[in-house]
Design an enzyme around this catalytic site. Structure first.
Site, PDB file in Angstrom:
ATOM      1  N   ASP A  47      -2.218  -0.654   5.715  1.00  6.61           N
ATOM      2  CA  ASP A  47      -2.581  -0.103   7.025  1.00  6.61           C
ATOM      3  C   ASP A  47      -4.064   0.141   7.244  1.00  6.61           C
ATOM      4  O   ASP A  47      -4.491   0.374   8.373  1.00  6.61           O
ATOM      5  CB  ASP A  47      -1.859   1.237   7.229  1.00  6.61           C
ATOM      6  CG  ASP A  47      -2.461   2.350   6.377  1.00  6.61           C
ATOM      7  OD1 ASP A  47      -2.608   2.149   5.146  1.00  6.61           O
ATOM      8  OD2 ASP A  47      -2.823   3.395   6.931  1.00  6.61           O
TER       9      ASP A  47
ATOM     10  N   ASP B 234       0.858  -1.175   0.000  1.00 12.39           N
ATOM     11  CA  ASP B 234       0.000   0.000   0.000  1.00 12.39           C
ATOM     12  C   ASP B 234       0.905   1.239   0.000  1.00 12.39           C
ATOM     13  O   ASP B 234       2.110   1.149   0.270  1.00 12.39           O
ATOM     14  CB  ASP B 234      -0.896  -0.041   1.242  1.00 12.39           C
ATOM     15  CG  ASP B 234      -1.862   1.117   1.317  1.00 12.39           C
ATOM     16  OD1 ASP B 234      -2.269   1.633   0.257  1.00 12.39           O
ATOM     17  OD2 ASP B 234      -2.204   1.517   2.448  1.00 12.39           O
ATOM     18  N   PHE B 235       0.333   2.405  -0.297  1.00  9.59           N
ATOM     19  CA  PHE B 235       1.155   3.620  -0.325  1.00  9.59           C
ATOM     20  C   PHE B 235       0.972   4.443   0.946  1.00  9.59           C
ATOM     21  O   PHE B 235       1.838   4.492   1.803  1.00  9.59           O
ATOM     22  CB  PHE B 235       0.834   4.460  -1.560  1.00  9.59           C
ATOM     23  CG  PHE B 235       1.750   5.649  -1.713  1.00  9.59           C
ATOM     24  CD1 PHE B 235       3.032   5.484  -2.224  1.00  9.59           C
ATOM     25  CD2 PHE B 235       1.349   6.920  -1.321  1.00  9.59           C
ATOM     26  CE1 PHE B 235       3.901   6.570  -2.327  1.00  9.59           C
ATOM     27  CE2 PHE B 235       2.201   8.009  -1.422  1.00  9.59           C
ATOM     28  CZ  PHE B 235       3.478   7.830  -1.925  1.00  9.59           C
ATOM     29  N   ASP B 236      -0.183   5.103   1.099  1.00 11.67           N
ATOM     30  CA  ASP B 236      -0.410   5.981   2.254  1.00 11.67           C
ATOM     31  C   ASP B 236      -0.481   5.177   3.543  1.00 11.67           C
ATOM     32  O   ASP B 236      -1.229   4.204   3.656  1.00 11.67           O
ATOM     33  CB  ASP B 236      -1.714   6.768   2.068  1.00 11.67           C
ATOM     34  CG  ASP B 236      -1.641   7.727   0.902  1.00 11.67           C
ATOM     35  OD1 ASP B 236      -1.135   8.837   1.075  1.00 11.67           O
ATOM     36  OD2 ASP B 236      -2.095   7.347  -0.207  1.00 11.67           O
TER      37      ASP B 236
END
Length: 272
Positions: free
Chosen positions: A222, A40-42
């Site tokens: 997250d 995932d990124f954020d």
């Protein structure tokens, strides 16, 4: 993307926190013929920030991503709620990009889009335009049009206006979507998308289909939508939750993007 993405974690336990060196976990992941590393990124590669436009990978994660993506035996994919166009401005490596929670996948020079999502793109655009007008006077309320989905950002919205924003968002999505859109929550956001049974886990399964059965798969994320991917890997892969301890389908947990960097660095070093 299901409105009840968080329900994938119902009845699950809290994954144990990775303590100390990650040698054992890295060895397990590198036992396969290849490694599919999905991130995932954020909140995972990049810390959560008040202004989503300012989100950027930590230097440690940028270095680790570069090292992993350069390895012939590793396939790296960034799997995000952001759109592909947005991700391309933030990821400077030649990796697979999965945007809008799995509704679009960019790899090998092409972009594949879920056909139902593509058909409902005009409805998403109408909702975004109307909500932008409705929230013009609400301080710090940003409506993000991501082509296939839309997001209302609440992180900096005054508490006194939040209920109005949430109520208006639901009203507009239900009226304009007319059953064709679904509304979901996340970390300080409300997100609307095509009402189809498709999420990050489905996209990860598509990527896995390109690998041999003995390849290893890692997913790190997250948020609630990442539970869809954790659930898909529960019997044949490893999921790592980033952030506070909570019930999750993930196998392990790390505290922050710094913990992600340690894990990725361990994976890269294991192949050195």
């Amino acid at each position: 993307m299901s409105e009840t993405a968080a329900s994938h974690a119902e009845g699950c336990g809290v994954p144990p926190r990775i303590e100390g060196p990650t040698d054992g976990l890295c060895e397990t992941l590198r036992d396969g013929s290849r490694l599919l590393c999905c991130l995932d990124f954020d909140g995972t590669l990049a810390p959560i920030v008040d202004d989503p436009d300012e989100a950027t990978m930590t230097p440690a994660n940028r270095r680790a991503l570069a090292a992993l993506s350069a390895e012939p035996s590793v396939s790296v994919a960034v799997v995000s709620g952001r759109g592909i166009a947005d991700l391309r401005t933030r990821i400077d490596r030649d990796v697979t990009l999965v945007g809008n929670h799995g509704l679009e996948i960019a790899r090998d020079g092409t972009i594949a889009t879920h056909p139902v999502a593509a058909a409902r793109e005009p409805t998403i655009a109408t909702c975004c335009g109307l909500l932008e007008t409705r929230f013009d006077a609400v301080p710090n309320c940003e409506v993000e049009h991501k082509r296939l989905t839309g997001t209302v950002h609440l992180r900096s919205v005054p508490d006194s206006a939040r209920r109005l924003v949430e109520r208006t968002t639901r009203s507009v999505v239900e009226r304009i979507g007319d059953g064709g859109l679904t509304l979901a929550g996340g970390k300080e956001i409300r997100e609307f998308s095509p009402a189809i049974d498709w999420g990050k886990g489905d996209a990860v399964e598509l990527l896995r289909a390109d690998h041999s059965p003995d390849a290893s798969t890692l997913y790190v994320g997250d948020d609630a939508t990442d539970e869809h991917a954790f659930a898909a890997l529960r019997s044949n892969g490893i999921g790592v939750l980033v952030g506070r301890a909570r019930p999750s389908n993930a196998t392990y947990r790390v505290d922050s993007p710094a913990g992600v960097a340690e894990l990725l660095q361990g994976l890269a070093a294991d192949d050195a």
